[in-house]
Design a protein around this motif. Structure first.
Motif, PDB file in Angstrom:
ATOM      1  N   SER A 164       0.845  -1.189   0.000  1.00 56.48           N
ATOM      2  CA  SER A 164       0.000   0.000   0.000  1.00 56.48           C
ATOM      3  C   SER A 164       0.878   1.235   0.000  1.00 56.48           C
ATOM      4  CB  SER A 164      -0.955   0.029   1.196  1.00 56.48           C
ATOM      5  OG  SER A 164      -0.265   0.378   2.370  1.00 56.48           O
ATOM      6  N   ARG A 165       0.238   2.354  -0.237  1.00 50.95           N
ATOM      7  CA  ARG A 165       0.943   3.632  -0.261  1.00 50.95           C
ATOM      8  C   ARG A 165       0.261   4.577   0.718  1.00 50.95           C
ATOM      9  NH1 ARG A 165       2.565   6.965  -5.772  1.00 50.95           N
ATOM     10  NH2 ARG A 165       4.208   8.245  -4.811  1.00 50.95           N
ATOM     11  N   GLN A 166       1.006   5.077   1.673  1.00 57.17           N
ATOM     12  CA  GLN A 166       0.478   5.973   2.679  1.00 57.17           C
ATOM     13  C   GLN A 166       1.026   7.382   2.475  1.00 57.17           C
ATOM     14  OE1 GLN A 166       1.063   4.322   6.578  1.00 57.17           O
ATOM     15  NE2 GLN A 166       0.387   2.289   5.971  1.00 57.17           N
ATOM     16  N   TYR A 167       0.417   8.334   3.139  1.00 54.71           N
ATOM     17  CA  TYR A 167       0.865   9.724   3.004  1.00 54.71           C
ATOM     18  C   TYR A 167       2.293   9.842   3.536  1.00 54.71           C
ATOM     19  CZ  TYR A 167       0.759  14.798   3.019  1.00 54.71           C
ATOM     20  OH  TYR A 167       1.030  16.120   2.773  1.00 54.71           O
ATOM     21  N   PRO A 168       3.223  10.420   2.761  1.00 55.39           N
ATOM     22  CA  PRO A 168       4.640  10.476   3.164  1.00 55.39           C
ATOM     23  C   PRO A 168       4.821  11.163   4.509  1.00 55.39           C
ATOM     24  CG  PRO A 168       4.386  11.127   0.871  1.00 55.39           C
ATOM     25  CD  PRO A 168       3.000  11.038   1.440  1.00 55.39           C
ATOM     26  N   GLY A 169       5.675  10.574   5.321  1.00 54.05           N
ATOM     27  CA  GLY A 169       6.015  11.183   6.592  1.00 54.05           C
ATOM     28  C   GLY A 169       5.020  10.943   7.698  1.00 54.05           C
ATOM     29  N   THR A 192      12.448  -1.937  14.813  1.00 54.19           N
ATOM     30  CA  THR A 192      13.651  -1.131  14.653  1.00 54.19           C
ATOM     31  C   THR A 192      13.442  -0.025  13.620  1.00 54.19           C
ATOM     32  OG1 THR A 192      14.503  -2.680  12.983  1.00 54.19           O
ATOM     33  CG2 THR A 192      15.199  -3.031  15.262  1.00 54.19           C
ATOM     34  N   THR A 193      14.305   0.981  13.688  1.00 53.46           N
ATOM     35  CA  THR A 193      14.361   2.031  12.680  1.00 53.46           C
ATOM     36  C   THR A 193      15.616   1.825  11.852  1.00 53.46           C
ATOM     37  OG1 THR A 193      13.199   3.604  14.124  1.00 53.46           O
ATOM     38  CG2 THR A 193      14.426   4.514  12.267  1.00 53.46           C
ATOM     39  N   LEU A 194      15.454   1.695  10.535  1.00 50.84           N
ATOM     40  CA  LEU A 194      16.590   1.444   9.654  1.00 50.84           C
ATOM     41  C   LEU A 194      17.337   2.743   9.360  1.00 50.84           C
ATOM     42  CD1 LEU A 194      14.870  -1.053   7.183  1.00 50.84           C
ATOM     43  CD2 LEU A 194      16.062  -1.532   9.337  1.00 50.84           C
ATOM     44  N   GLU A 195      18.489   2.618   8.705  1.00 51.57           N
ATOM     45  CA  GLU A 195      19.331   3.783   8.443  1.00 51.57           C
ATOM     46  C   GLU A 195      18.636   4.845   7.612  1.00 51.57           C
ATOM     47  OE1 GLU A 195      22.965   2.493   6.712  1.00 51.57           O
ATOM     48  OE2 GLU A 195      23.694   1.493   8.530  1.00 51.57           O
ATOM     49  N   ASP A 196      17.721   4.436   6.715  1.00 59.37           N
ATOM     50  CA  ASP A 196      17.023   5.403   5.871  1.00 59.37           C
ATOM     51  C   ASP A 196      15.768   5.969   6.539  1.00 59.37           C
ATOM     52  OD1 ASP A 196      15.330   3.248   5.778  1.00 59.37           O
ATOM     53  OD2 ASP A 196      15.062   3.265   3.592  1.00 59.37           O
ATOM     54  N   GLY A 197      15.549   5.595   7.802  1.00 57.76           N
ATOM     55  CA  GLY A 197      14.376   6.082   8.524  1.00 57.76           C
ATOM     56  C   GLY A 197      13.171   5.174   8.432  1.00 57.76           C
ATOM     57  N   SER A 198      13.263   4.087   7.672  1.00 55.70           N
ATOM     58  CA  SER A 198      12.150   3.146   7.575  1.00 55.70           C
ATOM     59  C   SER A 198      11.943   2.442   8.918  1.00 55.70           C
ATOM     60  CB  SER A 198      12.426   2.089   6.501  1.00 55.70           C
ATOM     61  OG  SER A 198      12.540   2.675   5.229  1.00 55.70           O
ATOM     62  N   ARG A 199      10.689   2.091   9.181  1.00 52.77           N
ATOM     63  CA  ARG A 199      10.361   1.312  10.382  1.00 52.77           C
ATOM     64  C   ARG A 199      10.120  -0.136   9.975  1.00 52.77           C
ATOM     65  NH1 ARG A 199      11.409   1.764  15.186  1.00 52.77           N
ATOM     66  NH2 ARG A 199       9.390   0.991  15.939  1.00 52.77           N
ATOM     67  N   TYR A 219       5.783 -12.743  10.474  1.00 50.96           N
ATOM     68  CA  TYR A 219       5.659 -11.710   9.452  1.00 50.96           C
ATOM     69  C   TYR A 219       6.724 -10.636   9.600  1.00 50.96           C
ATOM     70  CZ  TYR A 219       3.304  -8.627  12.873  1.00 50.96           C
ATOM     71  OH  TYR A 219       2.990  -7.844  13.959  1.00 50.96           O
ATOM     72  N   ALA A 220       6.911  -9.908   8.510  1.00 50.76           N
ATOM     73  CA  ALA A 220       7.750  -8.714   8.475  1.00 50.76           C
ATOM     74  C   ALA A 220       6.910  -7.574   7.918  1.00 50.76           C
ATOM     75  CB  ALA A 220       8.984  -8.946   7.608  1.00 50.76           C
ATOM     76  N   ASP A 221       7.007  -6.409   8.539  1.00 53.37           N
ATOM     77  CA  ASP A 221       6.217  -5.238   8.148  1.00 53.37           C
ATOM     78  C   ASP A 221       7.165  -4.059   8.025  1.00 53.37           C
ATOM     79  OD1 ASP A 221       4.074  -3.635   7.589  1.00 53.37           O
ATOM     80  OD2 ASP A 221       3.218  -3.651   9.608  1.00 53.37           O
ATOM     81  N   LEU A 222       7.130  -3.369   6.892  1.00 53.98           N
ATOM     82  CA  LEU A 222       8.069  -2.277   6.621  1.00 53.98           C
ATOM     83  C   LEU A 222       7.309  -1.042   6.149  1.00 53.98           C
ATOM     84  CD1 LEU A 222      11.201  -1.567   6.260  1.00 53.98           C
ATOM     85  CD2 LEU A 222      10.779  -1.993   3.829  1.00 53.98           C
ATOM     86  N   LEU A 223       7.669   0.110   6.684  1.00 53.32           N
ATOM     87  CA  LEU A 223       7.111   1.392   6.249  1.00 53.32           C
ATOM     88  C   LEU A 223       8.247   2.366   6.041  1.00 53.32           C
ATOM     89  CD1 LEU A 223       4.652   3.240   5.713  1.00 53.32           C
ATOM     90  CD2 LEU A 223       4.725   3.831   8.154  1.00 53.32           C
ATOM     91  N   THR A 224       8.351   2.906   4.820  1.00 46.64           N
ATOM     92  CA  THR A 224       9.424   3.844   4.502  1.00 46.64           C
ATOM     93  C   THR A 224       8.974   5.283   4.768  1.00 46.64           C
ATOM     94  OG1 THR A 224       8.841   4.345   2.208  1.00 46.64           O
ATOM     95  CG2 THR A 224      10.037   2.277   2.623  1.00 46.64           C
ATOM     96  N   PRO A 225       9.917   6.222   4.869  1.00 44.72           N
ATOM     97  CA  PRO A 225       9.535   7.621   5.061  1.00 44.72           C
ATOM     98  C   PRO A 225       8.661   8.157   3.926  1.00 44.72           C
ATOM     99  CG  PRO A 225      11.857   7.323   5.571  1.00 44.72           C
ATOM    100  CD  PRO A 225      11.385   6.035   4.958  1.00 44.72           C
ATOM    101  N   ALA A 226       8.753   7.547   2.744  1.00 38.72           N
ATOM    102  CA  ALA A 226       7.933   7.983   1.608  1.00 38.72           C
ATOM    103  C   ALA A 226       6.507   7.432   1.678  1.00 38.72           C
ATOM    104  CB  ALA A 226       8.590   7.553   0.300  1.00 38.72           C
ATOM    105  N   GLY A 227       6.213   6.628   2.698  1.00 37.34           N
ATOM    106  CA  GLY A 227       4.878   6.068   2.828  1.00 37.34           C
ATOM    107  C   GLY A 227       4.685   4.761   2.097  1.00 37.34           C
ATOM    108  N   HIS A 228       5.750   4.132   1.643  1.00 42.27           N
ATOM    109  CA  HIS A 228       5.669   2.836   0.985  1.00 42.27           C
ATOM    110  C   HIS A 228       5.642   1.746   2.053  1.00 42.27           C
ATOM    111  CE1 HIS A 228       7.671   4.481  -2.943  1.00 42.27           C
ATOM    112  NE2 HIS A 228       6.605   5.152  -2.560  1.00 42.27           N
ATOM    113  N   ARG A 229       4.641   0.906   1.982  1.00 41.08           N
ATOM    114  CA  ARG A 229       4.514  -0.131   3.008  1.00 41.08           C
ATOM    115  C   ARG A 229       4.351  -1.503   2.365  1.00 41.08           C
ATOM    116  NH1 ARG A 229       0.858   0.237   8.512  1.00 41.08           N
ATOM    117  NH2 ARG A 229       1.692  -1.630   9.515  1.00 41.08           N
ATOM    118  N   ILE A 230       5.056  -2.453   2.927  1.00 35.38           N
ATOM    119  CA  ILE A 230       4.979  -3.830   2.450  1.00 35.38           C
ATOM    120  C   ILE A 230       4.965  -4.759   3.650  1.00 35.38           C
ATOM    121  CG2 ILE A 230       7.471  -3.857   2.140  1.00 35.38           C
ATOM    122  CD1 ILE A 230       7.082  -5.962  -0.016  1.00 35.38           C
TER     123      ILE A 230
END
Length: 427
Positions: A164-169, A192-199, A219-230
């Motif tokens: 999915s795509r969420q609102y950035p930030g 954890t928080t990754l080096e690029d700010g992803s959770r 499971y693994a759940d990832l959310l990037t600062p750009a709002g990209h979630r997988i």
């Protein structure tokens, strides 16, 4: 009690999608990823029984709807020869003139093939999926996912991915916090928080927290600062529910799950989804108490003979305490909910006791609902004339999913009623 019902009665992905989207639209979330989050939408508060402990977060909905995206390169090997990472996914349809690059559609088959290509070598069956564009009544749904039954030679296992795509930030609320073990049993968890700010959240638990079946859910759940979630979810059975366990554990290790959610191949799919609108600012719900304040008031109303051994709360409406009077731990939980008049008829029948101020009271004693061996509960449910609801329950165990640790709950029905009807909740 109060267990999230979203994961029950699981059917094929396509059949479940509409219901899952409805649940999500009502605010289904996973704060604490088994705790329930605050900022509760009105529709969500109307649940007949408010959940206090939830299983492994929003995985059920994530697996169906998809949440996702990542910038980070990686992969855990292709399914065709030698474990080499698969290349870019099949090309999307050409975008119409004037539409931003990368905004073409991905089909369900492309999603399935992409997942298969990123898994280690093995055999696949039971494929299901959805592309980046819905069909029929769900034509405006942009919730790509893929699900396969994967066999690496050690037994069949269901594996699914959702994007999915969420609102950035936007802050991820409590989705990337490990659950409270007093509420949910699990094997391992890290947020954890990754080096690029992803959770990133990595979780190893069970499909049923009470362990009534040995179906494991990782499971693994990832959310990037750009709002990209997988989100990638796997089981040690060919299906999430209704299928016998086929192997001791799911096929992918936590490291492999992390590699899979961080694979660069998901990025073009995420970027093809419409840009999300900025979410409205959440307005505080009048009359809603924070979980921290509820806990403070609850502990202040407990009988003096009880010692609080552990406690916790969610952002709003819910708190719990584990108390002991010398005879063993007893789990006590409370929900404080304003504006619940719309479910009054469902919860309080003609036999409900009515107090002088118009408050309705119902009581219940019986087996616990989370499957702990020998667990029994006592509960008092109340609603004021203006719809303000307080429900308190106590168990003869230190946690609902654990075996009974004492003969009876530490509080009597009379003591629970005194807590539930106290004026402290309205002051």
């Amino acid at each position: 009690m109060y267990e999230n019902r979203a994961r029950e009665g699981r059917g094929p992905f396509e059949d479940e999608l509409g219901a899952a989207m409805k649940r999500t639209g009502e605010g289904f979330s996973s704060a604490g990823l088994p705790l329930v989050d605050g900022g509760i939408a009105r529709g969500r508060r109307r649940a007949v029984l408010r959940r206090g402990a939830v299983v492994t977060g929003s995985v059920a909905t994530l697996a169906v709807i998809g949440l996702g995206g990542s910038y980070v390169t990686g992969g855990i090997g292709g399914s065709q020869g030698g474990g080499a990472a698969v290349g870019a996914p099949p090309a999307a349809k050409e975008a119409p003139a004037g539409q931003r690059p990368g905004s073409g559609n991905y089909s369900a088959n492309q999603m399935i093939k992409l997942l298969e290509g990123l898994l280690p070598e093995g055999e696949f069956s039971g494929q299901e999926g959805r592309g980046t564009k819905g069909t029929g009544e769900l034509k405006d749904l942009h919730a790509p996912y893929a699900s396969v039954v994967y066999d690496d030679g050690r037994g069949k296992a269901a594996v699914s991915v959702g994007l999915s795509r969420q609102y950035p930030g936007r802050q991820p609320d409590g989705d990337f916090l490990c659950p409270d073990k007093n509420l949910t049993a699990y094997e391992a968890c890290s947020g954890t928080t990754l080096e690029d700010g992803s959770r990133l959240l990595l979780f190893k638990g069970w499909e049923y927290p009470d362990r009534r079946e040995e179906t494991r859910l990782w499971y693994a759940d990832l959310l990037t600062p750009a709002g990209h979630r997988i989100t990638v979810t796997e089981w040690n059975a060919p299906a999430e529910k209704g299928a016998p366990v086929s192997r001791p554990a799911p096929p992918l290790s936590l490291d492999q799950l992390e590699d899979l959610v961080r694979a660069a191949e998901w990025r073009p799919v995420i970027e093809s989804l419409p840009e999300p609108a900025k979410p409205p600012l959440e307005q505080p719900d009048p009359g809603q108490l924070s979980g921290e304040e509820i806990l403070r008031r609850l502990t202040g109303r407990l009988p003096e003979r009880l010692t609080v051994k552990a406690s916790g709360y969610q952002e709003a409406e819910y708190a719990y305490a584990v108390v002991d009077d010398g005879e063993g731990g007893s789990f006590v939980q409370i929900n404080v909910q304003p504006d619940m008049s719309d479910v009054e008829g469902d919860l309080f029948g003609p036999d409900a006791k009515v107090l002088a101020d118009g408050t309705k009271v119902t009581t219940r004693e019986g087996p616990g609902e989370k499957g702990g061996a020998g667990v029994n509960m006592r509960e008092v449910d109340t609603i004021r004339p203006d719809g303000f609801r307080v429900v308190v329950s106590a168990y003869n165990a230190a946690a609902q999913h654990e075996a009974a640790s004492r003969e009876f709950p530490a509080l009597t029905l009379a003591e629970l009623e005194e807590i539930a009807t106290s004026t402290v909740w309205r002051s």
